[in-house]
Scaffold this motif. Structure first.
Motif, PDB file in Angstrom:
ATOM      1  N   THR A   1       3.856  11.775  -6.313  1.00 37.31           N
ATOM      2  CA  THR A   1       4.645  12.982  -6.556  1.00 37.31           C
ATOM      3  C   THR A   1       5.059  13.590  -5.228  1.00 37.31           C
ATOM      4  OG1 THR A   1       2.641  14.350  -6.642  1.00 37.31           O
ATOM      5  CG2 THR A   1       3.453  13.446  -8.716  1.00 37.31           C
ATOM      6  N   VAL A   2       6.301  14.105  -5.179  1.00 36.08           N
ATOM      7  CA  VAL A   2       6.839  14.867  -4.034  1.00 36.08           C
ATOM      8  C   VAL A   2       7.207  16.244  -4.574  1.00 36.08           C
ATOM      9  CG1 VAL A   2       8.580  15.000  -2.247  1.00 36.08           C
ATOM     10  CG2 VAL A   2       7.684  12.766  -2.926  1.00 36.08           C
ATOM     11  N   THR A   3       6.442  17.261  -4.166  1.00 40.69           N
ATOM     12  CA  THR A   3       6.614  18.623  -4.682  1.00 40.69           C
ATOM     13  C   THR A   3       7.066  19.524  -3.539  1.00 40.69           C
ATOM     14  OG1 THR A   3       4.820  18.225  -6.249  1.00 40.69           O
ATOM     15  CG2 THR A   3       5.500  20.503  -5.917  1.00 40.69           C
ATOM     16  N   ASP A   4       8.168  20.287  -3.746  1.00 40.38           N
ATOM     17  CA  ASP A   4       8.631  21.227  -2.717  1.00 40.38           C
ATOM     18  C   ASP A   4       8.628  22.631  -3.301  1.00 40.38           C
ATOM     19  OD1 ASP A   4      11.297  21.935  -3.901  1.00 40.38           O
ATOM     20  OD2 ASP A   4      11.670  19.796  -3.593  1.00 40.38           O
ATOM     21  N   ASN A   5       8.777  23.623  -2.440  1.00 41.76           N
ATOM     22  CA  ASN A   5       8.834  25.020  -2.889  1.00 41.76           C
ATOM     23  C   ASN A   5      10.240  25.590  -2.755  1.00 41.76           C
ATOM     24  OD1 ASN A   5       8.879  25.014  -0.123  1.00 41.76           O
ATOM     25  ND2 ASN A   5       7.497  26.770   0.135  1.00 41.76           N
ATOM     26  N   GLY A   6      11.242  24.723  -3.035  1.00 44.64           N
ATOM     27  CA  GLY A   6      12.632  25.169  -3.008  1.00 44.64           C
ATOM     28  C   GLY A   6      12.998  25.929  -4.265  1.00 44.64           C
TER      29      GLY A   6
ATOM     30  N   ASP B   1       0.861  -1.186   0.000  1.00 45.30           N
ATOM     31  CA  ASP B   1       0.000   0.000   0.000  1.00 45.30           C
ATOM     32  C   ASP B   1       0.898   1.237   0.000  1.00 45.30           C
ATOM     33  OD1 ASP B   1      -1.810   1.986   0.374  1.00 45.30           O
ATOM     34  OD2 ASP B   1      -2.819   1.080   2.081  1.00 45.30           O
ATOM     35  N   LEU B   2       0.765   2.074  -1.038  1.00 44.86           N
ATOM     36  CA  LEU B   2       1.611   3.267  -1.115  1.00 44.86           C
ATOM     37  C   LEU B   2       1.413   4.178   0.084  1.00 44.86           C
ATOM     38  CD1 LEU B   2       1.820   4.599  -4.782  1.00 44.86           C
ATOM     39  CD2 LEU B   2       3.631   3.747  -3.312  1.00 44.86           C
TER      40      LEU B   2
ATOM     41  N   SER C   1      -4.928   9.313  -2.082  1.00 46.67           N
ATOM     42  CA  SER C   1      -6.031   8.889  -2.954  1.00 46.67           C
ATOM     43  C   SER C   1      -7.246   8.526  -2.094  1.00 46.67           C
ATOM     44  CB  SER C   1      -5.604   7.684  -3.792  1.00 46.67           C
ATOM     45  OG  SER C   1      -6.702   7.179  -4.532  1.00 46.67           O
ATOM     46  N   GLU C   2      -8.437   8.646  -2.692  1.00 40.22           N
ATOM     47  CA  GLU C   2      -9.655   8.312  -1.953  1.00 40.22           C
ATOM     48  C   GLU C   2      -9.716   6.830  -1.621  1.00 40.22           C
ATOM     49  OE1 GLU C   2     -12.973   9.628  -4.188  1.00 40.22           O
ATOM     50  OE2 GLU C   2     -12.530  11.765  -3.947  1.00 40.22           O
TER      51      GLU C   2
ATOM     52  N   ALA D   1       6.318  20.745   1.625  1.00 40.57           N
ATOM     53  CA  ALA D   1       6.431  19.646   0.662  1.00 40.57           C
ATOM     54  C   ALA D   1       5.082  18.941   0.602  1.00 40.57           C
ATOM     55  CB  ALA D   1       7.531  18.661   1.050  1.00 40.57           C
ATOM     56  N   VAL D   2       4.602  18.725  -0.622  1.00 39.91           N
ATOM     57  CA  VAL D   2       3.303  18.073  -0.834  1.00 39.91           C
ATOM     58  C   VAL D   2       3.557  16.678  -1.400  1.00 39.91           C
ATOM     59  CG1 VAL D   2       1.074  18.168  -2.020  1.00 39.91           C
ATOM     60  CG2 VAL D   2       2.204  20.291  -1.253  1.00 39.91           C
ATOM     61  N   ILE D   3       3.012  15.667  -0.727  1.00 38.40           N
ATOM     62  CA  ILE D   3       3.145  14.267  -1.170  1.00 38.40           C
ATOM     63  C   ILE D   3       1.758  13.798  -1.588  1.00 38.40           C
ATOM     64  CG2 ILE D   3       3.885  11.943  -0.561  1.00 38.40           C
ATOM     65  CD1 ILE D   3       5.619  13.180   1.636  1.00 38.40           C
ATOM     66  N   ALA D   4       1.612  13.425  -2.855  1.00 35.93           N
ATOM     67  CA  ALA D   4       0.303  12.986  -3.386  1.00 35.93           C
ATOM     68  C   ALA D   4       0.486  11.677  -4.131  1.00 35.93           C
ATOM     69  CB  ALA D   4      -0.292  14.044  -4.321  1.00 35.93           C
ATOM     70  N   TRP D   5      -0.534  10.824  -4.070  1.00 35.95           N
ATOM     71  CA  TRP D   5      -0.478   9.568  -4.827  1.00 35.95           C
ATOM     72  C   TRP D   5      -1.870   9.225  -5.350  1.00 35.95           C
ATOM     73  CZ3 TRP D   5       0.390  10.167   0.334  1.00 35.95           C
ATOM     74  CH2 TRP D   5      -0.467   9.547   1.224  1.00 35.95           C
TER      75      TRP D   5
END
Length: 559
Positions: A477-482, A399-400, A427-428, A463-467
């Motif tokens: 995805t791992v998105t940062d504001n660097g 499970d991610l 994810s839902e 940092a936003v972690i979404a799957w």
């Protein structure tokens, strides 16, 4: 036989089936008519005659009960007891009236209505005699009363009984007629069905004879011819079975097959001669190929050995990078363990002091806090041990979301120290992938650690972690504001030993390269791009797990 040779077997079968169907329809219609007659007689018996007999018998019984109570009341000397018996007799009379009304409401035949009306008229006459006796009860002597009871009253009641009995006899005879009609109809239907059945047997016997003579024997001849052809006899034929029906076409097909076999035998003899000529050439060429194959096999073995060594080195490199990550995490994890250990020491000392003064409630509270701290340390060390265990490239269903939780738990000390805000966008529904849990967590630890490094010094680091799951693949995805990537860095970010960290940062430039290799091993990919609003975006894609084959049973192990 000449006439039947032009009639197809299908036509013969259709004719026989049509005759059989007509017989079945005749039997069915006869049975349905008999069943309808029996059903009608049965309904009359149970819905009209027998209920009427039962209701009239009940009315007759209640009338007799009323008369007995009336006579008993007349013979009772005590006034009060006589009044009670008269009340009981009146109650039975009311019962007769209620039963009569219910029975009359169900009557529709004029004859039945008239018969029952005559019986109830006789009952009214009898009730009039009772009223005369009761009115003169005080003025007449017992002998006169007895004369009235055994005289006109008795005759009137006998008339009622006779009328009721005539009505009962009428309904009983109706019941007998219904039963007799049902039995007679059933016997007639059985005789008709038996006759049709015998006729069907005769028809089927004639049909069997026709089939044996016109179908069975020709098929036996064709079968014998095919057997002899299979044994190698090419002189047999099916002469005499010509025609336009299926038998004739089968005979023609057998002749065609015999001619084909003769031609095939000739071709086989020619091929055998050509084979003998080629056999010598093939043997010479085969010896040359064996020599070439031996050399090729040696080269293949050498390549397999090199591939095994390369795979072993890749596994060891991934293991080394994993241990390097554990080494970087060790200081933070030791700090996380020192705080609970210090709290354990303090709580233990306080518990001893509170136990000396008899404050058991405070001691119990301290022990509960100690248990929670021990559980916290156990969970942390368990996750670290799971992350550090040696694992191959075996696949499992994971499970991610659980992998993200484990990776964040291992990096909890950096989150507390560097204050980068982590936003989860799950994810839902659970996203299940087919990979290895430890290696996926290794990728996630590398990506989240890079986000910590990239946002160091940013005022509002996040940092936003979404799957999600889409199109048979899972995307995380791992998105940062660097500061994001420079153009020259983005093209080399996954090269081994390439790093943008300073020497003091401790980076060897292998984390992203190994993470990309791990993703490729499991059929996925790892990419890096600049975020539209600034910063970096790492995207990990992995194949979704197949729902069949008991994959769900491996989820717990993968997590």
């Amino acid at each position: 036989m000449s006439l039947l040779s032009h009639v197809t077997i299908r036509a013969r079968l259709i004719l026989a089936m049509a005759l059989s169907l007509l017989l079945l329809v005749a039997v069915g219609l006869s049975s349905l008519d008999a069943l309808a007659t029996v059903d009608r007689a049965t309904r009359d018996l149970y819905a009209r005659w027998l209920p009427a007999v039962h209701d009239l018998s009940e009315i007759k019984y209640v009338m007799a009960s009323h008369r007995l109570r009336f006579i008993r009341a007349i013979l009772t000397p005590e006034v009060e007891e006589r009044a009670l018996v008269f009340d009981a007799a009146e109650q039975r009379r009311s019962d007769v009236a209620a039963l009569s009304r219910a029975f009359s409401a169900r009557l529709s035949d004029p004859v039945e209505t008239r018969r029952f009306a005559d019986a109830m008229a006789a009952w009214d006459v009898y009730l009039g005699e009772e009223r005369l006796i009761r009115e003169s009860l005080a003025s007449r002597s017992p002998g006169e009363i007895a004369t009235l009871v055994n005289g006109p009253s008795r005759l009137a009641f006998d008339a009622v009984y006779a009328a009721i009995n005539r009505a009962i006899a009428f309904y009983s005879s109706g019941a007998d007629r219904s039963g007799a009609d049902a039995v007679a109809t059933f016997r007639q239907a059985m005789r008709l069905n038996l006759t049709l059945f015998v006729f069907a047997l005769v028809l089927m016997a004639g049909f069997v004879v026709i089939v044996v003579r016109s179908i069975g024997r020709p098929i036996e001849q064709i079968t014998e011819t095919m057997r002899r052809l299979a044994e190698g006899d090419r002189t047999v034929s099916v002469a005499g079975l010509e025609g336009t029906n299926e038998i004739g076409r089968m005979a023609a097909a057998v002749d065609v097959f015999r001619n084909y076999l003769i031609e095939r035998d000739a071709a086989r003899a020619a091929l055998e001669r050509a084979y003998e000529d080629l056999e010598g050439k093939v043997e010479a060429r085969s010896s040359e190929l064996r020599i070439a194959n031996a050399a090729l096999k040696a080269e293949v073995d050498e390549r397999d050995k090199a591939n095994r060594q390369l795979k072993s080195m890749q596994e060891e490199l991934i293991r080394t990078e994993n241990l390097a990550v554990i080494g970087q995490l060790s200081a933070g994890i030791a700090h996380e363990l020192n705080q609970p250990l210090a709290a354990l020491a303090t709580l233990s000392q306080n518990s001893v002091r509170f136990l000396d003064i008899g404050d058991e409630a405070t001691v119990r509270e301290n022990l509960d806090r100690i248990v929670r701290l021990v559980d916290r340390m156990g969970i942390l060390t368990s996750r670290l041990r799971s992350f550090a265990r040696r694992t191959g490239a075996e696949r499992e269903v994971i499970d991610l979301g659980r992998s993200v939780e484990n990776a964040l738990a291992l990096l909890g000390h950096r989150h507390d120290r560097e204050h980068m805000r982590i936003v989860l966008d799950p994810s839902e529904t659970p996203v299940l992938v087919h990979a290895n849990a430890v290696r996926v967590e290794q990728i996630l630890v590398n990506l989240i650690s890079n986000a910590f490094d990239a946002t160091r010094g940013v005022a509002d680091a996040v940092a936003v972690i979404a799957w999600r799951a889409a199109g048979g693949c899972a995307a995380l995805t791992v998105t940062d504001n660097g500061p994001g990537f420079a153009p020259d860095i983005l093209t080399r970010i996954f090269e081994p030993f390439f790093t943008t960290k300073s020497k003091s940062g401790g980076g060897l430039g292998l984390g992203l390269a190994i993470s990309a290799d791990i993703a490729r091993v499991y059929g996925g990919s790892l990419t890096a791009t600049d975020a539209p609003q600034g910063g970096a975006v790492f995207t990990l894609t992995l194949p979704l797990a197949d729902a069949s084959g008991g994959a769900a049973a491996s989820v717990g192990e993968g997590a």
